[in-house]
Design an enzyme around this catalytic site. Structure first.
Site, PDB file in Angstrom:
ATOM      1  N   SER A  25     112.003  64.356 103.503  1.00 51.92           N
ATOM      2  CA  SER A  25     111.487  63.138 102.879  1.00 51.92           C
ATOM      3  C   SER A  25     112.641  62.309 102.326  1.00 51.92           C
ATOM      4  CB  SER A  25     110.477  63.512 101.785  1.00 51.92           C
ATOM      5  OG  SER A  25     109.771  62.373 101.360  1.00 51.92           O
ATOM      6  N   ASN A  26     112.377  61.430 101.388  1.00 53.51           N
ATOM      7  CA  ASN A  26     113.414  60.590 100.775  1.00 53.51           C
ATOM      8  C   ASN A  26     112.992  60.277  99.340  1.00 53.51           C
ATOM      9  OD1 ASN A  26     111.834  58.033 100.697  1.00 53.51           O
ATOM     10  ND2 ASN A  26     111.770  58.398 102.903  1.00 53.51           N
ATOM     11  N   PRO A  27     113.911  59.703  98.530  1.00 56.28           N
ATOM     12  CA  PRO A  27     113.602  59.557  97.093  1.00 56.28           C
ATOM     13  C   PRO A  27     112.760  58.340  96.718  1.00 56.28           C
ATOM     14  CG  PRO A  27     115.953  59.231  97.533  1.00 56.28           C
ATOM     15  CD  PRO A  27     115.275  59.284  98.845  1.00 56.28           C
TER      16      PRO A  27
END
Ligand code: C5P
Length: 212
Positions: A25-27
């Site tokens: 995923s990503n932030p």
């Protein structure tokens, strides 16, 4: 009575699962997308928010569609796109997903040292291909270098009306921050810079510009 404007917006990250306990995923926090959705609702638009997993309270009076993966987000966006007047792809969609997704948790000792990734489908490009002349389509470009050039390439390639550029290499703005700084580029060569502000203020400025 004037017809309500339908606004379709995506927000937050996607999760691409490796097995039931691990994902890529990503932030992205979803804050920019949620701020835009709330601002649109204040303006009495009819809002559909397609959201990845975030830690934000659900805005009331907005139609919310919760998704996890890029493919689920794609399905929701395509389903709601035709009836949308203004569509904003604010979500940080994962560009890649694992080719294989295990249905059982992989044991630590057996976990592969390499995982093959395959590209996800670019939702915004698909929407750009389907867009009618009456529809407005906006994308985001989160860049760390060659900012203006990269944003303008995406604006054209994805057949957008506007692209919102933000510099995600700066810690105090962008992903997961309360603040941002955005430069908007339009398909008819307009460039509008919104200075460092809260995402709420930026949402107001963006919607004002888009719906002018
Ligand atoms: O090409 P890039 O991923 O940098 O473009 C960013 C824009 O494209 C964002 O608006 C994002 O929501 C959208 N996007 C998408 N589907 C993907 C990847 C990105 O709609 N698979």
């Amino acid at each position: 009575m004037a017809k309500k404007i339908n606004l379709l917006i995506s927000a937050g990250p996607t999760r691409e699962w490796i097995d039931p306990v691990r994902y890529i995923s990503n932030p992205s926090s979803g804050k920019m997308g949620y701020a835009l959705a709330k601002e649109a609702q204040k303006r009495n638009y009819s809002v559909t928010l397609v959201t990845g997993p975030v830690h934000l309270s659900e805005p009331e009076g907005i139609c919310i569609r919760k998704v996890e993966t890029a493919e689920q987000m794609r399905k929701e966006m395509l389903e709601n796109f035709e009836s949308s007047d203004v569509t904003i792809m604010c979500a940080a969609v994962c560009d890649h997903r694992p080719e294989v997704q295990w249905s059982q948790k992989q044991k630590k000792e057996e976990f592969p040292s390499q995982i093959k990734l395959v590209p996800t489908i670019d939702i915004l490009t698909e929407l750009g291909n389907r867009k009618k002349a009456s529809q407005i389509l906006i994308g985001f470009a989160a860049e760390t270098e060659n900012f203006e050039q990269n944003a303008k390439i995406k604006l054209k390639q994805k057949n957008l009306d506007w692209i919102a550029l933000n510099d995600v290499s700066r810690k105090q703005i962008g992903f997961n921050s309360e603040y941002n700084e955005i430069t908007m580029f339009s398909s008819n060569q307009k460039k509008v810079k919104f200075e460092f502000s809260s995402k709420e203020i930026l949402a107001t400025q963006m919607l004002e510009l888009i719906t002018k």
